[in-house]
Design a protein around this motif. Structure first.
Motif, PDB file in Angstrom:
ATOM      1  N   LEU A   1       0.802  -1.222   0.000  1.00  0.00           N
ATOM      2  CA  LEU A   1       0.000   0.000   0.000  1.00  0.00           C
ATOM      3  C   LEU A   1       0.838   1.276   0.000  1.00  0.00           C
TER       4      LEU A   1
ATOM      5  N   THR B   1      -5.053   2.472   2.630  1.00  0.00           N
ATOM      6  CA  THR B   1      -3.797   3.116   2.245  1.00  0.00           C
ATOM      7  C   THR B   1      -3.467   4.256   3.198  1.00  0.00           C
TER       8      THR B   1
ATOM      9  N   ARG C   1      -9.797   0.592  -0.406  1.00  0.00           N
ATOM     10  CA  ARG C   1      -8.340   0.617  -0.531  1.00  0.00           C
ATOM     11  C   ARG C   1      -7.795   1.996  -0.162  1.00  0.00           C
TER      12      ARG C   1
END
Length: 390
Positions: A91, A379, A375
């Protein structure tokens, strides 16, 4: 005695500053109220951001860390009976964290200061700072029944939350911001293999839990507990049983129990003091800020302070450039407040807050559900966990 920089506090931040300045030819004297054995006996954090790892390498004290430290590419969050993996490496474009205990960092720094003839004075009592607004500050202390004086050009206050440095700034100058949490962490250290190759942060209705490690053979576990409880109320068997209740079934096969070698209860608080400079006095580390340990930022924030402060002092002594010292408080506090925000958010995300009621519980569940479905959210968590850029 005369030196260029008097450093108050012989923990990792004070020793690291002394080491970095020594390598650039800048003289320091470190004063520590406790004995060396006491300093090395303190059980503290063990997750190092990439920035701190790089700073220790710059300070030429990273040899043992690079040999024995455990590089972690991610961690797990236990929630709703399952383990959810946070891939730090993937990430953040390859960034990681290092598992290496604060005690080990301090040992390495002491060894380096000894090898280079660094002056570290232990059991210095009644330390007092004088004339810090002048161009000729000095420090006094007592040792072996005698009063001593150190004349210097700058003072670095690295002496922790209860130290004298922050208290030397007038009340009409200093602003303090604080949030005290209604619970603590019960920590247990044991010579048993870690439950997993990754850290596990657990959100559970019974309370938060953390499965961490110091090495491949030494583990550190934590349980959220009431501040009214005492360590004596938690025999080892009770601790291990409660830990099992707060972890998902899939994690339990890896749990090895054993006798504790240390147990303690630590209260949680968020705290920031502004400014971090007053005249020729500069605050660093816990003298200026405290974070709840959920985000693993305490030691790392101290390291970032030392990064900014050492750069400012080196610029001053090498080229007469005062800009780094002028900007120190602003730069350090900008990073401090971002880490405070992250630590506060992690604490609110993972701990039980019965006083917030059913609405607060649902908000927390919604936040966790969103985290594991987005995501972008994951992240953001990963970027903050590995550490923001200096």
């Amino acid at each position: 005695m005369r030196t260029q920089v008097a450093i108050i506090g012989g923990g990792p931040s004070g020793l690291l500053l002394s080491q970095l300045l020594h390598l650039k030819g800048i003289e320091t004297v470190v004063l520590e109220r406790r004995s060396r054995d006491y300093v090395l006996g303190r059980i503290r954090a063990g997750v190092l951001e990439q920035g701190m790892v790089d700073l220790l390498r710059e300070a030429q004290v990273a040899g043992r860390m690079d040999r024995e430290g455990l590089v972690h590419h991610g961690f797990d969050i236990a929630y709703d009976g399952r383990l959810h993996h946070v891939d730090l490496d993937g990430l953040t474009g390859g960034k990681t964290v290092m598992i290496y205990g604060q005690t080990e960092v301090t040992q390495d720094l002491y060894a380096a200061r000894d090898a280079m003839g660094g002056i570290v004075i232990h059991e210095a009592e009644n330390v007092a700072l004088h004339d810090v607004k002048s161009d000729a500050p000095f420090v006094t202390y007592e040792k072996d029944g005698e009063t001593h004086r150190i004349d210097c050009e700058f003072i670095a206050g690295c002496d922790g939350f209860h130290g004298v440095s922050r208290k030397s700034i007038p009340e009409d100058v200093l602003r303090e911001f604080e949030l005290v949490y209604p619970f603590g962490w019960l920590g247990l250290l044991a010579d048993v293999p870690p439950i997993s190759d990754e850290l596990i942060y657990a959100n559970h209705e019974r309370g938060f839990a953390l499965c961490s490690m110091r090495s491949k053979t030494r583990s550190r576990y934590y349980l959220q507990c009431s501040l009214a409880e005492r360590v004596e109320e938690w025999p080892d068997d009770r601790f291990w049983e409660e830990l099992r209740l707060r972890l998902p079934e899939s994690a339990l096969p890896g749990l090895t129990t054993g006798p504790s070698i240390e147990k303690s209860i630590a209260p949680l608080r968020s705290f920031v003091a502004e400014p971090m400079r007053y005249g020729r006095l500069f605050l660093a580390g816990d003298a200026a800020h405290i974070v709840p340990p959920t985000g693993a930022k305490g030691l790392n924030l101290a390291a970032s302070d030392i990064h900014y402060l050492s750069a400012g002092l080196i610029g001053y002594y090498r080229a007469g450039d005062q800009q780094g010292l002028t900007d120190y408080s602003r730069k350090a506090l900008a990073r401090v407040w971002k880490a405070e925000r992250f630590s506060w958010a992690m604490t609110n995300l993972l701990h039980a807050f019965p006083e917030k009621g059913a609405f607060g519980d649902r908000i927390q569940r919604a936040e966790l559900d969103y985290l594991f479905s987005s995501r972008a959210a994951t992240t953001s968590l990963a970027e903050n966990y590995v550490g923001l850029e200096y």
